[in-house]
Scaffold this active site. Structure first.
Site, PDB file in Angstrom:
ATOM      1  N   LYS A 220      48.792  37.195   6.424  1.00 55.35           N
ATOM      2  CA  LYS A 220      47.346  36.996   6.323  1.00 55.35           C
ATOM      3  C   LYS A 220      46.681  37.892   7.357  1.00 55.35           C
ATOM      4  O   LYS A 220      47.186  38.003   8.495  1.00 55.35           O
ATOM      5  CB  LYS A 220      47.015  35.523   6.586  1.00 55.35           C
ATOM      6  CG  LYS A 220      45.534  35.179   6.461  1.00 55.35           C
ATOM      7  CD  LYS A 220      45.293  33.690   6.693  1.00 55.35           C
ATOM      8  CE  LYS A 220      43.845  33.287   6.493  1.00 55.35           C
ATOM      9  NZ  LYS A 220      43.616  31.843   6.706  1.00 55.35           N
TER      10      LYS A 220
ATOM     11  N   SER B 250      41.106  29.528   2.959  1.00 52.70           N
ATOM     12  CA  SER B 250      40.824  30.914   3.253  1.00 52.70           C
ATOM     13  C   SER B 250      42.022  31.841   3.065  1.00 52.70           C
ATOM     14  O   SER B 250      41.848  33.056   3.022  1.00 52.70           O
ATOM     15  CB  SER B 250      40.319  31.031   4.693  1.00 52.70           C
ATOM     16  OG  SER B 250      41.344  30.669   5.614  1.00 52.70           O
TER      17      SER B 250
ATOM     18  N   SER C  43      43.411  25.610   4.610  1.00 50.32           N
ATOM     19  CA  SER C  43      43.504  26.991   4.123  1.00 50.32           C
ATOM     20  C   SER C  43      44.884  27.481   3.720  1.00 50.32           C
ATOM     21  O   SER C  43      44.985  28.566   3.149  1.00 50.32           O
ATOM     22  CB  SER C  43      42.941  27.954   5.151  1.00 50.32           C
ATOM     23  OG  SER C  43      41.545  27.944   5.073  1.00 50.32           O
TER      24      SER C  43
END
Ligand code: GLN
Length: 491
Positions: free
Chosen positions: A76, A151, A175
């Protein structure tokens, strides 16, 4: 196309059926073919990945390979990676190249994993849909007009689309679990303090926790073994004996008591999601588990508490992005900061106004407000008190069961743009994930069937502190008995 798990790729490498270079080249091709449509990657590190693959092949040939040697993964874009861009999905960090690796990144590298690049995410991990990225929305591979969740939506979409077998994510209020659920992959948020936050750009430090996302619980266990562990550079990292997250995977589920919080099955849960969850629970019962109703009476306070605490911490954490210490600096400005200068002409203000997106600004404003003199007691202190009550709810419920189960999100993935103008509506969709972070507990999402319109549904399993191995065991057993995690989007 069938799924390729880390486990199956590791077996293929061990049996010399393929090389790391071959695997990495194959996945780079998949990313190239699909990224224009899905937008899951912000940065692809082709040269770095091929060099690491060659080093892995050498280690395999020399007989010095570890369990992850040569396996492709992605991070990420909130984890700092030495020499590779780290944007946090923000224009603010559009050209930030970290001089060091996050703890998670260096541990996975040391275990031999090969990073192919950085995945898209909501700006500074603030969001539930990935629409808040300065690099464009990520599309759900199951239906390109739908959100992938957020997210960590880039990581989830990349795994679901077969662009990478596994990726890292972070979970401040859902997330990892929510995008895993909405994209039909597996993801686990560990107990707070299990995975070092060093080099993981901070959103809300008392809630943030990194974790793995992959097709299977078995792969998540494998990655978590190399992500977890004490790190003196994170003051909240827990010093305790290492767990082996793979050790309990094959334990039978007979005798397992699953708590079903009545608040997680009330109004607001879509009928098709409820049906999928009940079906998954029936499978778990067939495997020998029993279910018992439990109550988390303060569930309705989780969203208000979280949306005070998280912005408060964010407003403090994000103050470092001022165009001097870090981040985008406005091209034109009059003064650094000057009471006589019209506000928006001063450098700090103009840089921050240009660098941050709307949702990040909204959170900074809310956070600054709730921390300000005169409001601190009414909002921030109150929220901390609610946080304690919420943790007590779980403590109580977990005396009646071994794990808690429920949905990850109230609906399957919704349309891109559908909630973009209604931040409060979006916050409400976090109802089943946020309390877990407030309490610091571990929780995962595992595929549990499909909605009426054929979008994935995630089953959430919440454990007691340090109960990750048990959660992964339950998810693994479910995955041995069902094939939801093996289904692929028709692309
Ligand atoms: N949707 C939540 C938020 O926007 C959770 C995000 C996260 O876990 N990083 O704060």
């Amino acid at each position: 196309m069938s799924i390729q798990t880390l486990k199956s790729l590791a077996d293929a490498l061990a049996q010399k059926k393929t090389s790391s270079r071959e695997l990495v080249t194959d996945y780079l091709g998949r990313i190239e073919a699909q990224n224009a449509a899905i937008n899951a990657f912000i940065t692809v590190d082709r040269d770095g990945a091929l060099a690491a693959a060659d080093a892995a092949d050498k280690a395999i040939a020399a007989g010095s390979a570890g369990p992850l040697t040569g396996l492709p993964i992605a991070h990420k874009d909130i984890f700092c990676t030495e020499g590779v861009l780290t944007t946090c999905g923000s224009k603010m960090l559009a050209n930030f190249v970290s001089p060091y690796d996050a703890h998670v990144v260096s541990q996975l590298k040391a275990a031999g994993a090969v990073s192919l690049g950085k995945t898209n995410c909501d700006e500074f991990a603030m969001g539930s849909t990935n629409e808040n990225s300065a690099y464009g929305a990520v599309k759900n591979p199951w239906n390109l007009s739908r959100v992938p969740g957020g997210s960590s939506g880039g990581s989830a979409a990349a795994v679901a689309a077969g662009m990478i077998p596994a990726a890292t994510g972070t979970d401040t209020g859902g997330s990892i679990r929510q995008p895993a659920g909405l994209c039909g992959v597996t993801g686990i948020k560990p107990t707070y303090g299990t995975v070092s936050r060093y080099g993981m750009v901070a959103y809300a430090s008392s809630l943030d926790q990194g974790g793995p996302m992959a097709h299977t619980a078995e792969d998540c266990a494998l990655l978590l073994n190399h992500m977890a562990g004490f790190d003196s550079r994170d003051s909240t990292s827990l010093e305790r004996a290492r767990d082996d997250y793979s050790a309990q995977l094959n334990q039978p589920l007979s005798g397992l008591r699953i708590g079903l919080p009545k608040e997680y099955f009330g109004d607001g849960l879509a009928a098709d999601v409820r049906a999928a969850i009940e079906n998954a629970l029936a499978e778990l019962r067939k495997l020998g588990a029993s279910t018992v109703e439990v109550s988390l009476p303060n569930t309705h306070l989780a969203i208000p508490a979280y949306y005070v605490i998280a912005p408060a911490e964010a407003s403090s954490n994000l103050s470092r992005f001022d165009g001097v210490r870090y981040g985008h600096r406005a091209a034109e400005y009059r003064e650094l900061i000057d009471a006589k200068t019209p506000a928006l002409d001063a450098m700090y203000l103009r840089s921050r106004a240009e660098g941050f997106g709307a949702e990040v600004k909204r959170r900074i404003l809310v956070g600054t407000y709730v921390l300000s003199h005169g409001y601190y007691d009414a909002y921030y202190i109150k929220a901390q008190q609610l946080r304690r009550l919420i943790a007590e709810d779980f403590k109580q419920a977990l005396t009646q069961c071994d794990v808690i189960a429920g949905p990850v999100a109230p609906t399957a993935a919704w349309g891109i743009g559908q909630m973009a103008d209604d931040p409060v509506q979006m916050y409400l969709a976090d109802i089943y994930t946020i309390a877990v972070n407030l309490a610091g507990l571990p929780a995962l999402s595992t595929p549990a069937g499909f909605s009426g319109d054929n979008m994935p549904v995630g089953l959430q399993l919440i454990g007691n502190y340090f109960g990750e191995a048990r959660l992964l065991n339950v998810a693994h057993q479910l995955q041995q008995a069902t094939d939801w995690h093996l289904r692929r989007p028709d692309r």
